[in-house]
Design a protein around this motif. Structure first.
Motif, PDB file in Angstrom:
ATOM      1  N   TRP A  17      16.266  76.010  10.970  1.00 48.66           N
ATOM      2  CA  TRP A  17      17.234  75.037  11.462  1.00 48.66           C
ATOM      3  C   TRP A  17      16.662  74.317  12.678  1.00 48.66           C
ATOM      4  N   LEU A  73      18.246  71.514  15.879  1.00 45.48           N
ATOM      5  CA  LEU A  73      19.228  70.630  16.491  1.00 45.48           C
ATOM      6  C   LEU A  73      18.487  69.549  17.266  1.00 45.48           C
ATOM      7  N   GLU A  77      14.753  69.157  21.269  1.00 42.35           N
ATOM      8  CA  GLU A  77      15.184  69.846  20.065  1.00 42.35           C
ATOM      9  C   GLU A  77      15.173  71.346  20.320  1.00 42.35           C
ATOM     10  N   LEU A  82      20.790  67.204  12.791  1.00 42.08           N
ATOM     11  CA  LEU A  82      20.768  68.600  12.364  1.00 42.08           C
ATOM     12  C   LEU A  82      19.913  68.727  11.121  1.00 42.08           C
TER      13      LEU A  82
END
Length: 394
Positions: A250, A252, A266, A200
């Motif tokens: 952001w 992931l 991602e 993250l």
């Protein structure tokens, strides 16, 4: 920049550093020395051949020295240091320029200019990436090299890093603002050829007056068909009206290695707000890789990223095939008003890599890309490309 237009100083600088490398290079017993230095570098020679349709401006077939990096690293009494520059362009561009100090298991402090901690795709070195170029999020959203301070640590199956940084860099001092970000990864029981990676990344950035008083505008404009596909760039968001802009980012991360097979993906995004208008960007990619010759992608548990492929099983080297789908979408609107921009870019990339030596590789990518204006429901550009690279690092 074309190969034959590289200025004289590039080979001169390379020659000078190579000649002095034996003098500066660290020796095996340098742990006892207060000052050490080791010279390194990378050279990436690229080409691109395009097949453009009638929509948009055609891209020009071209060659370039994509990267010609030189670096010196070592220790200076109680700190480690690194000085790195790219000499491939019309001017020398600084990359890593920092000092750091390790505090054992507690972690490491870094001060200076360094690559920020954002996403697996961006943190994996260009020397070890599966494709010539990173995905759209890695090339447009990642903060890249910025001036700041960070703390980085690894313990067991986890790594984490946090930094406070300026939006300026040594070569882009006109960009003003401040930011903070960090990244955490988890790879339970990772071993050679058997890896599960989760991660993250988060970042908050505050830009001062983008687009006004000589400050560059804040735009997200990916190159869907490789680094030389400038004419296929599509503007997804544009915050260049001179108002302070807040950006939240952001990503992931997920990756897995099972022997010669690996897959990775991602999902990344960013929101933009300048008090008058808002924007949003969402991006995602998925890739699968297969080492035909039986090798495995190498994972570094201390940094939570992929590293150098070595220990080849055949004298001819290692051969890798890979496929990636990459999509990025952006929309923008005045607060309380309908969208004034809604666009999307996507690309399929088929890649082949021949690792002749651990530090010598030839790469070939076949790309099919498409840009779409979602407000008018029309395709505004479709480009096919064959791109390749010969790369060497030391």
């Amino acid at each position: 920049m074309e190969l034959n237009s590289l200025r004289w100083r590039t080979p001169a600088a390379c020659t000078l550093l190579l000649l002095t490398a034996p003098v500066w290079a660290a020796e095996d017993n340098d742990d006892d020395r207060p000052v050490t230095a080791t010279v390194g570098g990378r050279l990436h020679l690229d080409f691109a051949d395009f097949s453009n349709d009638g929509r948009g401006t055609p891209n020009k077939d071209d060659t370039e020295i994509r990267r010609a990096w030189l670096d010196v690293s070592g220790k200076f009494f109680v700190v480690d240091y690194k000085l790195e520059a790219d000499v491939s362009g019309d001017r020398v561009e600084a990359k890593d320029v920092f000092v750091s100090r390790s505090f054992g298991d507690a972690g490491k402090l870094t001060v200076g200019q360094f690559k920020q901690f954002f996403s697996l795709d961006d943190r994996t070195s260009s020397n070890y990436g599966t494709f010539l170029e990173r995905g759209n999020a890695g090339t447009t959203l990642a903060p890249l090299y910025r001036l700041g301070a960070s703390w980085q640590a690894a313990r067991g199956d986890m790594t984490w890093a946090a930094s406070a940084y300026s939006l300026e860099s040594i070569d882009a001092w006109q960009v003003k603002g401040r930011a903070a970000g960090g990244r955490a990864t988890w790879a339970p029981g990772a071993t050679a050829g058997e890896v599960l990676h989760l991660g993250l990344s988060l970042a908050h950035e505050r830009y001062d007056n983008p687009g006004a008083n000589g400050v560059p505008g804040l735009k997200i404009r990916p190159r869907p068909a490789g680094h030389l596909s400038d004419n296929s760039r599509l503007t997804l968001v544009d915050f260049s009206a001179g108002r302070d802009t807040d950006v939240n980012k952001w990503s992931l991360e997920y990756a897995q290695v099972r022997g010669p097979l690996s897959w990775q993906g991602e999902f990344s995004g960013a929101t933009f707000d300048d008090g008058s208008q808002r924007g949003k960007v969402l991006a995602g990619y998925g890739l699968v890789s297969w080492f035909v010759t039986g090798e495995s992608r190498v994972y570094d548990r201390k940094t939570g990223r992929f590293g150098r492929v070595k220990d080849f099983q055949h004298k001819a080297g290692a051969f890798e095939l890979a496929l990636r789908y990459d999509q990025m979408r952006g929309d923008q609107h005045l607060i309380g008003q309908p969208d004034l921009r809604d666009a999307q870019t996507e690309a399929w990339t088929l890649g082949g890599n021949w690792y002749m030596r651990p530090n010598l590789r030839f790469m070939l990518n076949l790309i099919e890309s498409r840009n779409r204006d979602r407000l008018t429901a029309t395709t505004v550009d479709r480009t096919r490309a064959v791109t390749g690279r010969l790369q060497f690092d030391f």
